[in-house]
Design an enzyme around this catalytic site. Sequence first.
Site, PDB file in Angstrom:
ATOM      1  N   GLU A  50      -2.905  12.370   1.565  1.00 18.76           N
ATOM      2  CA  GLU A  50      -2.083  11.414   2.315  1.00 18.76           C
ATOM      3  C   GLU A  50      -0.987  12.186   3.023  1.00 18.76           C
ATOM      4  O   GLU A  50      -0.765  13.377   2.753  1.00 18.76           O
ATOM      5  CB  GLU A  50      -1.501  10.331   1.388  1.00 18.76           C
ATOM      6  N   HIS A  52       5.748   1.061   7.053  1.00  9.97           N
ATOM      7  CA  HIS A  52       4.417   1.684   7.058  1.00  9.97           C
ATOM      8  C   HIS A  52       3.884   1.609   8.478  1.00  9.97           C
ATOM      9  O   HIS A  52       3.958   0.560   9.120  1.00  9.97           O
ATOM     10  CB  HIS A  52       3.482   0.947   6.094  1.00  9.97           C
ATOM     11  N   HIS A  91       7.662  -1.945   4.254  1.00 10.35           N
ATOM     12  CA  HIS A  91       6.698  -1.641   3.196  1.00 10.35           C
ATOM     13  C   HIS A  91       7.337  -1.372   1.834  1.00 10.35           C
ATOM     14  O   HIS A  91       6.846  -1.835   0.819  1.00 10.35           O
ATOM     15  CB  HIS A  91       5.892  -0.421   3.647  1.00 10.35           C
ATOM     16  N   ARG A 143      10.239   8.013   1.007  1.00 11.86           N
ATOM     17  CA  ARG A 143       9.313   8.253  -0.112  1.00 11.86           C
ATOM     18  C   ARG A 143       8.051   8.954   0.353  1.00 11.86           C
ATOM     19  O   ARG A 143       7.446   8.585   1.358  1.00 11.86           O
ATOM     20  CB  ARG A 143       8.933   6.922  -0.754  1.00 11.86           C
TER      21      ARG A 143
HETATM   22  P1  FAD Z   1       5.809  -5.372  -8.331  1.00 18.31           P
HETATM   23  O1  FAD Z   1       4.446  -4.889  -8.565  1.00 18.31           O
HETATM   24  O2  FAD Z   1       6.109  -5.930  -7.006  1.00 18.31           O
HETATM   25  O3  FAD Z   1       6.144  -6.477  -9.430  1.00 18.31           O
HETATM   26  C1  FAD Z   1       7.340  -7.222  -9.355  1.00 18.31           C
HETATM   27  C2  FAD Z   1       7.241  -8.382 -10.307  1.00 18.31           C
HETATM   28  O4  FAD Z   1       8.509  -9.003 -10.465  1.00 18.31           O
HETATM   29  C3  FAD Z   1       6.294  -9.472  -9.857  1.00 18.31           C
HETATM   30  O5  FAD Z   1       5.558  -9.877 -10.986  1.00 18.31           O
HETATM   31  C4  FAD Z   1       7.227 -10.593  -9.399  1.00 18.31           C
HETATM   32  O6  FAD Z   1       6.674 -11.868  -9.469  1.00 18.31           O
HETATM   33  C5  FAD Z   1       8.360 -10.420 -10.398  1.00 18.31           C
HETATM   34  N1  FAD Z   1       9.646 -10.984 -10.001  1.00 18.31           N
HETATM   35  C6  FAD Z   1      10.384 -10.695  -8.904  1.00 18.31           C
HETATM   36  N2  FAD Z   1      11.533 -11.374  -8.931  1.00 18.31           N
HETATM   37  C7  FAD Z   1      11.532 -12.124 -10.072  1.00 18.31           C
HETATM   38  C8  FAD Z   1      12.439 -13.040 -10.661  1.00 18.31           C
HETATM   39  N3  FAD Z   1      13.596 -13.359 -10.084  1.00 18.31           N
HETATM   40  N4  FAD Z   1      12.106 -13.616 -11.833  1.00 18.31           N
HETATM   41  C9  FAD Z   1      10.916 -13.340 -12.426  1.00 18.31           C
HETATM   42  N5  FAD Z   1      10.020 -12.477 -11.916  1.00 18.31           N
HETATM   43  C10 FAD Z   1      10.333 -11.872 -10.745  1.00 18.31           C
HETATM   44  N6  FAD Z   1       2.563   2.797  -3.992  1.00 18.31           N
HETATM   45  C11 FAD Z   1       1.867   3.877  -4.382  1.00 18.31           C
HETATM   46  O7  FAD Z   1       2.382   4.714  -5.136  1.00 18.31           O
HETATM   47  N7  FAD Z   1       0.586   4.052  -3.955  1.00 18.31           N
HETATM   48  C12 FAD Z   1      -0.037   3.169  -3.132  1.00 18.31           C
HETATM   49  O8  FAD Z   1      -1.188   3.347  -2.785  1.00 18.31           O
HETATM   50  C13 FAD Z   1       0.691   2.042  -2.694  1.00 18.31           C
HETATM   51  N8  FAD Z   1       0.124   1.162  -1.850  1.00 18.31           N
HETATM   52  C14 FAD Z   1       0.811   0.030  -1.515  1.00 18.31           C
HETATM   53  C15 FAD Z   1       0.202  -0.930  -0.727  1.00 18.31           C
HETATM   54  C16 FAD Z   1       0.848  -2.125  -0.443  1.00 18.31           C
HETATM   55  C17 FAD Z   1       0.181  -3.154   0.425  1.00 18.31           C
HETATM   56  C18 FAD Z   1       2.147  -2.355  -0.956  1.00 18.31           C
HETATM   57  C19 FAD Z   1       2.872  -3.631  -0.664  1.00 18.31           C
HETATM   58  C20 FAD Z   1       2.777  -1.380  -1.727  1.00 18.31           C
HETATM   59  C21 FAD Z   1       2.114  -0.193  -2.017  1.00 18.31           C
HETATM   60  N9  FAD Z   1       2.713   0.786  -2.808  1.00 18.31           N
HETATM   61  C22 FAD Z   1       2.005   1.881  -3.174  1.00 18.31           C
HETATM   62  C23 FAD Z   1       4.009   0.548  -3.422  1.00 18.31           C
HETATM   63  C24 FAD Z   1       3.791   0.110  -4.890  1.00 18.31           C
HETATM   64  O9  FAD Z   1       2.673  -0.745  -4.944  1.00 18.31           O
HETATM   65  C25 FAD Z   1       4.989  -0.621  -5.437  1.00 18.31           C
HETATM   66  O10 FAD Z   1       6.151   0.128  -5.219  1.00 18.31           O
HETATM   67  C26 FAD Z   1       4.830  -0.845  -6.939  1.00 18.31           C
HETATM   68  O11 FAD Z   1       3.614  -1.500  -7.190  1.00 18.31           O
HETATM   69  C27 FAD Z   1       5.985  -1.651  -7.449  1.00 18.31           C
HETATM   70  O12 FAD Z   1       5.717  -2.028  -8.756  1.00 18.31           O
HETATM   71  P2  FAD Z   1       6.781  -2.909  -9.522  1.00 18.31           P
HETATM   72  O13 FAD Z   1       6.204  -3.222 -10.853  1.00 18.31           O
HETATM   73  O14 FAD Z   1       8.104  -2.269  -9.440  1.00 18.31           O
HETATM   74  O15 FAD Z   1       6.896  -4.247  -8.615  1.00 18.31           O
HETATM   75  C1  SIN Z   2      -1.109   3.462   1.530  1.00 22.49           C
HETATM   76  O1  SIN Z   2      -2.178   3.361   0.936  1.00 22.49           O
HETATM   77  O2  SIN Z   2      -1.001   3.812   2.712  1.00 22.49           O
HETATM   78  C2  SIN Z   2       0.142   3.128   0.803  1.00 22.49           C
HETATM   79  C3  SIN Z   2       0.521   4.265  -0.024  1.00 22.49           C
HETATM   80  C4  SIN Z   2       1.934   4.117  -0.478  1.00 22.49           C
HETATM   81  O3  SIN Z   2       2.654   3.219  -0.051  1.00 22.49           O
HETATM   82  O4  SIN Z   2       2.347   4.965  -1.274  1.00 22.49           O
END
Ligand code: FAD
Ligand code: SIN
Length: 514
Positions: free
Chosen positions: A111, A228, A335, A370
Amino acid sequence: MNEYDYIIVGSGIAGLYDALLAQELGSVLILTKGSIDECNTKHAQGGIAAAISNADSPELHFQDTIDAGAGLCDPEAVRILTEEAADRIADLVKYGVPFDTVNGEIALTMEAAHSVARILHAGGDATGEHIETTLSRAARSARKITIREHCLATDILVRDGSVYGVAAIDLHTGSVEEFGCRFLILATGGVGQLFKTTTNPDIATGDGVALAYRAGAEIVDIEFIQFHPTALYLPGAPRFLISEAVRGEGGILRNSRGERFMLSYTEIGDLSARDIVARSVHAEMKKTGTDHVYLDVTKLQPRVIANRFPHIYKFCLDHGLDITTSMIPVAPAAHYIMGGVRTNYWGETNINGLFASGEVACTGVHGANRLASNSLLEVLVFSKRIVERTKGGGGNTYESAGDEVHSLGSREPGSVSVPPLTLNSLQSLLWDNVGIERSGNGLEKAVTILAAWERNLQPSVDRPSYELANMVVVGRLMAEAALIREESRGAHFRSDFPKPSDAWLKHVVFRKAS
Ligand code: FAD
Ligand code: SIN
C-alpha cells in the site's frame, strides 16, 4: 447502579479486543449504539500492516510510519507499534481470523508509502469483516462479557478526577441509565460523518471525543483528518471505498482525459503517501473542471481482480460498472482521524480510570498523516497494553506533555450569517471549510457558525440529537485546531500557509476549562 470491572463503549475491533482480554480479569459490559457489528472496522478493506516477512523489519516499518507522519509522530509510540505488531497478529490468528495465504505463507500486499509489501488481508478485500465477525462471535460466547446493543453512551461520570461510570440511553426504551465501573474504555471510533463525503458508516459521529472533552480529557491533533483519495463516485451509489491496495496491485489513477497524472505531482506517483495523493486528485479535478478522476485496473487480469478484490468487484458490478473493462470513477472522501483523546503508551488519559482505544484515541503513532493499514494494528497493540495496565495498581501514570492547552471559548457571530443546524448543513460546512484544502477565512467562518450552533443546542432526546450535539463539539475542536495551526503539514493543508514550519513541530491540545 449496575457495577462492572470494565465498561467498554463501542464494539469495533477496539471494543471487542479489549473486552476479550479484559474478561480474563473481571466482569465486562460492552455498550454499543447500534447492533454489534455496526462500526468502521467491518468496512476495512486493505488489511493490517506488520513486519512479518523476511524482506521486512520493525525498523523499516518504524521508518515508513515516521516518514508518513510528517514530523509529528511520537517515536516511542511508533517503536512500540512496530515491535509488538507480530505478536498481536499472532493473537488474531489464534482467535481464528483467516488471513489469506499463498503457498502456505501469509499473503502480503503493498500500500502507499510502505517500502515493502507488509499488509496482511483476509477474504481479499474483506479484512475488517473477517476481524469483526471473528471477534464478535468470541465476545458473544464469553461468559463474563455482557453486551448491550442500541445503547448510546451520553456522559462519562467523573468524581474527584476519577471515572466511576457512564450514563447511556437505551435507544429502544428512551430511558437513561447509569452504569458503574473501575475502568472505562472509550472505543467509539472515528468522525467521518462530520463531512458531506465520507467512507465511514453512520456510527462515525465522534461521540467519544465529545464525551471525553466534556469530561475534562485532553484532545490532541484533531485538525489532522485523513482524506482517502479513492472513494467510488457513481451517481446513486454510496461512497464505497476503493482500497489503496488496488493501486498496490497495479491500479493507476487517470484524469477525465484518460491521462496518468500522479507523476506530475510527485516522483513516487500513484503510491505516494495518502495525503499527497488526495491533494493531487483534488488539484487535478480542479484543473480539469471535473468532480472525479478514474482508477484504472483494466490492464489487470479479470481473474486477478475478481479473486483479489471480490467485494469491490461485486459492489461495482451491482451498480452497473464492470471494473475489469471500465475505469472506476473516484473522488476523495473523509476517511480517518489521526488525533483524538490523548493517551500515554498504556492507553491512559489524564482522567483516572478513563482509557481510550482505537480510532477515538491519539496514541501518537500517526502524527500528521497515518500510514495505510496502521490503524487496525494500532488498535491491537494499544488495547493489549490498556488491559495489561489495569492489572497493576499504583494509579494513573499519565503525564501531561507540557504543550500549550486551549479550550473552546465563546464567539460572537458578528456579520457571519448562521444557517439552521441540521446534519446536512453541518456536513457541508465542514466539507467546504475544514476539508482537504483550508484557509483562515473559511476556518473563521466554520468556527463562528459552530460556536453559534453549540450555544443554541436543545437538550438531546434521541440518537440523532445526541449525535448532532456531539458533532458540533467535535467540529468546533477540529476547526479551531485547524485555525490555530498556521502551516501545512501532513493531512492539514492551508492555502494561506502552504508550507510546513518548524515552529509548528508541536501539538494543538484542547482541554475544557474547569
Ligand atoms: P469502530 O470500528 O468504528 O467501532 C466504534 C464503535 O463504537 C461502534 O460499535 C459504534 O457503534 C460505537 N459507538 C460510537 N459512539 C458510541 C456511543 N456514544 N455509545 C455507544 N457506542 C458507540 N484501517 C486499517 O488499518 N486497514 C484498512 O484496511 C482499513 N480500511 C478501512 C476502510 C474503510 C471503509 C474505513 C471506514 C476505515 C478503514 N480503516 C482501515 C480504518 C479502521 O477500519 C478503523 O480505524 C478501525 O476499524 C477503528 O476501529 P475502532 O474499534 O476504533 O472503531
Ligand atoms: C484501504 O484499503 O485503502 C484503506 C486502508 C486504510 O485506511 O488503512
